[in-house]
Scaffold this active site. Sequence first.
Site, PDB file in Angstrom:
ATOM      1  N   SER A   1     -47.447  17.271 -25.852  1.00  0.00           N
ATOM      2  CA  SER A   1     -46.292  16.491 -25.365  1.00  0.00           C
ATOM      3  C   SER A   1     -45.358  16.134 -26.498  1.00  0.00           C
ATOM      4  CB  SER A   1     -46.770  15.197 -24.693  1.00  0.00           C
ATOM      5  OG  SER A   1     -47.151  15.410 -23.377  1.00  0.00           O
TER       6      SER A   1
ATOM      7  N   HIS B   1     -45.029   6.985 -22.416  1.00  0.00           N
ATOM      8  CA  HIS B   1     -45.085   8.397 -22.797  1.00  0.00           C
ATOM      9  C   HIS B   1     -43.694   9.031 -22.832  1.00  0.00           C
ATOM     10  CE1 HIS B   1     -45.935  12.757 -22.209  1.00  0.00           C
ATOM     11  NE2 HIS B   1     -47.003  12.506 -22.949  1.00  0.00           N
TER      12      HIS B   1
ATOM     13  N   ASP C   1     -40.467  13.018 -17.187  1.00  0.00           N
ATOM     14  CA  ASP C   1     -41.657  12.357 -17.707  1.00  0.00           C
ATOM     15  C   ASP C   1     -41.913  11.082 -16.917  1.00  0.00           C
ATOM     16  OD1 ASP C   1     -43.619  11.317 -19.846  1.00  0.00           O
ATOM     17  OD2 ASP C   1     -42.885  13.163 -20.771  1.00  0.00           O
TER      18      ASP C   1
ATOM     19  N   ASN D   1     -53.364  20.339 -23.725  1.00  0.00           N
ATOM     20  CA  ASN D   1     -54.278  19.748 -24.716  1.00  0.00           C
ATOM     21  C   ASN D   1     -55.743  20.039 -24.398  1.00  0.00           C
ATOM     22  OD1 ASN D   1     -51.924  18.599 -25.677  1.00  0.00           O
ATOM     23  ND2 ASN D   1     -52.343  16.558 -24.868  1.00  0.00           N
TER      24      ASN D   1
END
Length: 553
Positions: A391, A237, A197, A328
């Site tokens: 996520s 994130h 990530d 998404n």
Amino acid sequence: MGSTNLAWKKGTISCSWMKRLFSVLMAAVMILLNGIPASLSIHEAVALAAPVDIPALTLTMLSPTHAAAGSAAFTLTATGTGFVAESKIRWDGVDLPTTYLSDTQLTAVVSPAELGKSGVRQVTVANPAPGGVSNSLGFAVDPWKLYFASILQGCANPTFASGYSPDRQPNMHQILADQAWANCIVGAPGVVVAVLDTGVDLDHSALAPNLLPGASCLSLSLNQCTTDIAPDDPNGHGTHVAGIVAATLDGGWVVGVAPRVKILPVQVLDADGNGTSLSAAKGILWAASRARVLNLSFSGPRSNDTLNAAVAQVVAQDNTLIVAAAGNFFIGGNPVQYPAAYPGVVAVAAVDSGNNHASFSNTGNYIDLAAPGVGIFSTYNSGYYTMSGTSQATPHVSGVAALIWSLWPQYTAAQVTSVLESTARDLGSPGWDSTFGWGLVNAAAATSAPLLKAGSSEVSASSSQDNLPPAQEDRQAQIAAGRVLVKFKPALMAASEAQALTSMGVSGIEGEIPEIGVQSLKVAPGQEWAVVDRLRQHPDVEYAEPDYILTAQ
């Protein structure tokens, strides 16, 4: 990237969390397991009326975090008939130093090193006299050892996870993680989940105890990820994702699904939450030899040979499970997302708190499982945030996979996938469907599933991934400026061919991914596709492609 909402920051509220106090065990505890069928785990043991020959007993070791620091070894006692001086108690097929007490009793000591491992162990008695049987195996447990807690003291305590609040984290009850914790199933430190990530906040108090030294994979000049650059999170994130996997039990505002496993931070996305197939492929290959689960909370709409090759190599080895966000983009046309859509990858869709399809979550033939992805409260840089996205759904599945591997470390990745899918709570149409896959991941059911035999699979390891139409090349897709990726055929390039590359518009070689033989070439910005077209005409080129952009979900 999912939407973000600030909830609490570190320092705004000061709370002192009481750690769970374990009661002292009695000085010597003997559990006689008379007549246990060989397929039964020790924490499921029942006593049968008549003795039954048990040449092999399967027992499940719980997480070593239940053992007090410095605990001694424990003693195995076998009782039966017909034992001889040469009889041995075996641990996973290896003879233990065994003491012959009589023709009805043997003892052996299991070392502290073995106590540091969780999962399934085979205990057998070898070389009894002809006609002899082993009717029971007992365990004399050190009084300070809290190892077989589910037998000795139950551990059904809702405050076991001291940082857990159902109001703050309804998602953990939604997947029944709290029920797994109540059974002392919180993960083993020997199981590692790599979070690929934006990095992880290395100083976050709810994460630091579980963090391993990670790596950054963003350098273009290095062929592999580097540990010389700390994978600290400039975005937040990755920190949010890591907290869902394994925020610690002992304090803070949240608890992860598997709060005793280790997190390996692998930086493949930049401060804006963007990466490329090059950085992702390097991260996947670097982390695969260091972790059992790879959490990929990013995606892109274009399949490419480089990312596919990295994923395929890991999947083929069947030792590491790749869990990836489904995307998404449901409202934006619902394009198939990669790497989630590659065969062997567990693709995770998102549901809301009512187990309804999250409005943003992709659907399609590649969806394997669903998990909470709306309004998820977790760790964030310098505090705690609420975020939404696939996520956030993905690390719920990664955490449950880590719990499974903590109990059954001998499982293959395909077997872990089978447990995840066969124990999921069915949502939507009966069986698999393109919105929820096999259903909502279920931590309690997954960690109490029957032991799988080697090579067995209860359900397909994927849904309909092999039936996906081939990805079409999209020359409008986002790509990295000034870079193309190329794989040459096995023969090394001759000097003349290297010179030919210059005539094609290649100004140099940035780096290479040696595991899959892919090179990164420098080209003039804006000329990426033109160079790719020229390279594809060269007889020594296996494939050439731009470096596609991937984004956090």
